[in-house]
Design a protein around this motif. Structure first.
Motif, PDB file in Angstrom:
ATOM      1  N   ASN A   8       0.746  -1.216   0.015  1.00  0.00           N
ATOM      2  CA  ASN A   8       0.129   0.033  -0.011  1.00  0.00           C
ATOM      3  C   ASN A   8       0.976   1.276  -0.003  1.00  0.00           C
ATOM      4  O   ASN A   8       0.570   2.411  -0.922  1.00  0.00           O
ATOM      5  CB  ASN A   8      -0.773   0.009   1.382  1.00  0.00           C
ATOM      6  CG  ASN A   8      -1.729   0.900   1.285  1.00  0.00           C
ATOM      7  OD1 ASN A   8      -2.061   1.602   0.171  1.00  0.00           O
ATOM      8  ND2 ASN A   8      -2.758   1.210   2.164  1.00  0.00           N
ATOM      9  N   LEU A   9       1.814   1.311   1.022  1.00  0.00           N
ATOM     10  CA  LEU A   9       2.784   2.354   0.917  1.00  0.00           C
ATOM     11  C   LEU A   9       3.515   2.630  -0.764  1.00  0.00           C
ATOM     12  O   LEU A   9       3.751   3.530  -0.875  1.00  0.00           O
ATOM     13  CB  LEU A   9       3.905   2.111   2.006  1.00  0.00           C
ATOM     14  CG  LEU A   9       4.779   3.251   2.366  1.00  0.00           C
ATOM     15  CD1 LEU A   9       4.398   4.525   2.429  1.00  0.00           C
ATOM     16  CD2 LEU A   9       5.938   2.854   3.292  1.00  0.00           C
ATOM     17  N   GLU A  10       4.071   1.557  -1.231  1.00  0.00           N
ATOM     18  CA  GLU A  10       4.675   1.404  -2.350  1.00  0.00           C
ATOM     19  C   GLU A  10       3.708   2.043  -3.170  1.00  0.00           C
ATOM     20  O   GLU A  10       4.245   3.052  -4.223  1.00  0.00           O
ATOM     21  CB  GLU A  10       5.065   0.250  -2.773  1.00  0.00           C
ATOM     22  CG  GLU A  10       5.905   0.140  -4.045  1.00  0.00           C
ATOM     23  CD  GLU A  10       6.171  -1.294  -4.322  1.00  0.00           C
ATOM     24  OE1 GLU A  10       7.099  -1.461  -5.503  1.00  0.00           O
ATOM     25  OE2 GLU A  10       5.998  -2.213  -3.770  1.00  0.00           O
ATOM     26  N   GLN A  11       2.552   1.690  -3.454  1.00  0.00           N
ATOM     27  CA  GLN A  11       1.601   2.063  -4.365  1.00  0.00           C
ATOM     28  C   GLN A  11       1.343   3.718  -4.168  1.00  0.00           C
ATOM     29  O   GLN A  11       1.228   4.370  -5.243  1.00  0.00           O
ATOM     30  CB  GLN A  11       0.071   1.414  -4.173  1.00  0.00           C
ATOM     31  CG  GLN A  11      -0.833   2.044  -5.266  1.00  0.00           C
ATOM     32  CD  GLN A  11      -0.477   1.947  -6.664  1.00  0.00           C
ATOM     33  OE1 GLN A  11       0.118   0.684  -7.015  1.00  0.00           O
ATOM     34  NE2 GLN A  11      -0.971   2.794  -7.506  1.00  0.00           N
ATOM     35  N   ARG A  12       1.215   4.074  -2.731  1.00  0.00           N
ATOM     36  CA  ARG A  12       1.009   5.543  -2.484  1.00  0.00           C
ATOM     37  C   ARG A  12       2.079   6.367  -3.023  1.00  0.00           C
ATOM     38  O   ARG A  12       2.064   7.404  -3.761  1.00  0.00           O
ATOM     39  CB  ARG A  12       0.839   5.679  -1.014  1.00  0.00           C
ATOM     40  CG  ARG A  12      -0.620   5.207  -0.761  1.00  0.00           C
ATOM     41  CD  ARG A  12      -0.820   5.603   0.785  1.00  0.00           C
ATOM     42  NE  ARG A  12      -2.157   5.135   1.208  1.00  0.00           N
ATOM     43  CZ  ARG A  12      -2.853   5.517   2.128  1.00  0.00           C
ATOM     44  NH1 ARG A  12      -2.166   6.396   2.762  1.00  0.00           N
ATOM     45  NH2 ARG A  12      -3.947   5.079   2.449  1.00  0.00           N
ATOM     46  N   VAL A  13       3.371   5.770  -2.886  1.00  0.00           N
ATOM     47  CA  VAL A  13       4.622   6.551  -3.532  1.00  0.00           C
ATOM     48  C   VAL A  13       4.627   6.694  -4.766  1.00  0.00           C
ATOM     49  O   VAL A  13       4.925   7.604  -5.414  1.00  0.00           O
ATOM     50  CB  VAL A  13       5.841   5.749  -2.836  1.00  0.00           C
ATOM     51  CG1 VAL A  13       7.095   6.577  -3.424  1.00  0.00           C
ATOM     52  CG2 VAL A  13       6.030   5.970  -1.283  1.00  0.00           C
ATOM     53  N   GLU A  14       4.132   5.428  -5.542  1.00  0.00           N
ATOM     54  CA  GLU A  14       4.174   5.584  -7.190  1.00  0.00           C
ATOM     55  C   GLU A  14       3.200   6.407  -7.580  1.00  0.00           C
ATOM     56  O   GLU A  14       3.573   7.228  -8.564  1.00  0.00           O
ATOM     57  CB  GLU A  14       3.792   4.223  -7.520  1.00  0.00           C
ATOM     58  CG  GLU A  14       5.026   3.232  -7.488  1.00  0.00           C
ATOM     59  CD  GLU A  14       4.730   1.795  -7.851  1.00  0.00           C
ATOM     60  OE1 GLU A  14       3.700   1.733  -8.383  1.00  0.00           O
ATOM     61  OE2 GLU A  14       5.489   0.880  -7.699  1.00  0.00           O
ATOM     62  N   THR A  15       2.213   6.652  -6.835  1.00  0.00           N
ATOM     63  CA  THR A  15       0.965   7.606  -7.539  1.00  0.00           C
ATOM     64  C   THR A  15       1.554   9.148  -7.198  1.00  0.00           C
ATOM     65  O   THR A  15       1.203   9.615  -7.962  1.00  0.00           O
ATOM     66  CB  THR A  15      -0.192   7.520  -6.420  1.00  0.00           C
ATOM     67  OG1 THR A  15      -0.728   6.062  -6.625  1.00  0.00           O
ATOM     68  CG2 THR A  15      -1.396   8.169  -6.777  1.00  0.00           C
ATOM     69  N   LEU A  16       2.141   9.286  -5.943  1.00  0.00           N
ATOM     70  CA  LEU A  16       2.782  10.437  -5.644  1.00  0.00           C
ATOM     71  C   LEU A  16       3.798  11.017  -6.634  1.00  0.00           C
ATOM     72  O   LEU A  16       3.734  12.087  -6.948  1.00  0.00           O
ATOM     73  CB  LEU A  16       3.292  10.478  -4.277  1.00  0.00           C
ATOM     74  CG  LEU A  16       3.867  11.889  -3.812  1.00  0.00           C
ATOM     75  CD1 LEU A  16       2.732  13.033  -3.808  1.00  0.00           C
ATOM     76  CD2 LEU A  16       4.540  11.733  -2.276  1.00  0.00           C
ATOM     77  N   GLU A  18       3.990   9.898  -9.871  1.00  0.00           N
ATOM     78  CA  GLU A  18       3.253  10.152 -10.980  1.00  0.00           C
ATOM     79  C   GLU A  18       2.555  11.669 -11.084  1.00  0.00           C
ATOM     80  O   GLU A  18       2.637  12.233 -11.968  1.00  0.00           O
ATOM     81  CB  GLU A  18       2.419   9.074 -11.352  1.00  0.00           C
ATOM     82  CG  GLU A  18       2.878   7.774 -11.294  1.00  0.00           C
ATOM     83  CD  GLU A  18       1.653   6.612 -11.655  1.00  0.00           C
ATOM     84  OE1 GLU A  18       0.632   6.799 -11.474  1.00  0.00           O
ATOM     85  OE2 GLU A  18       2.379   5.434 -11.729  1.00  0.00           O
ATOM     86  N   ARG A  19       2.006  11.732  -9.818  1.00  0.00           N
ATOM     87  CA  ARG A  19       1.325  13.228  -9.965  1.00  0.00           C
ATOM     88  C   ARG A  19       2.318  14.409  -9.665  1.00  0.00           C
ATOM     89  O   ARG A  19       2.257  15.464 -10.470  1.00  0.00           O
ATOM     90  CB  ARG A  19       0.442  13.369  -8.690  1.00  0.00           C
ATOM     91  CG  ARG A  19      -0.522  12.644  -8.625  1.00  0.00           C
ATOM     92  CD  ARG A  19      -1.360  12.812  -7.389  1.00  0.00           C
ATOM     93  NE  ARG A  19      -2.598  11.835  -7.313  1.00  0.00           N
ATOM     94  CZ  ARG A  19      -3.321  11.780  -6.298  1.00  0.00           C
ATOM     95  NH1 ARG A  19      -2.944  12.232  -5.037  1.00  0.00           N
ATOM     96  NH2 ARG A  19      -4.353  11.109  -6.177  1.00  0.00           N
TER      97      ARG A  19
END
Length: 58
Positions: A8-16, A18-19
Motif C-alpha cells: 500500500n505504501l509503495e502504491q501511494r509513493v508511485e502515485t505521488l 506520477e502526480r
C-alpha cells in the motif's frame, strides 16, 4: 510490517511520483504558454503604439 502495508505504501509513493511528474510537465507547458502570450501581448502593444504615434501626427 505487514507486506500488505508495504504494498500500500509503495502504491501511494508511485502515485505521488506520477502526480509530481504530471504537475512538473503541466508547469513546463504553462511556462511556455505564458511566454507565448507575453510575446503576443508585446507585439500587440507595439502595433497599438505605432497606431497612436500615427494619430498624434494628424
Amino acid at each position: 510490517m505487514d507486506t500488505e502495508l508495504l504494498a500500500n505504501l509503495e502504491q501511494r509513493v508511485e502515485t505521488l511520483v506520477e502526480r509530481y511528474i504530471s504537475l512538473k510537465q503541466e508547469n513546463n507547458t504553462l511556462r511556455e504558454e505564458n511566454s507565448r502570450l507575453l510575446n503576443e501581448r508585446d507585439a500587440v502593444k507595439a502595433k497599438v503604439d505605432g497606431i497612436l504615434r500615427k494619430l498624434e501626427g494628424i
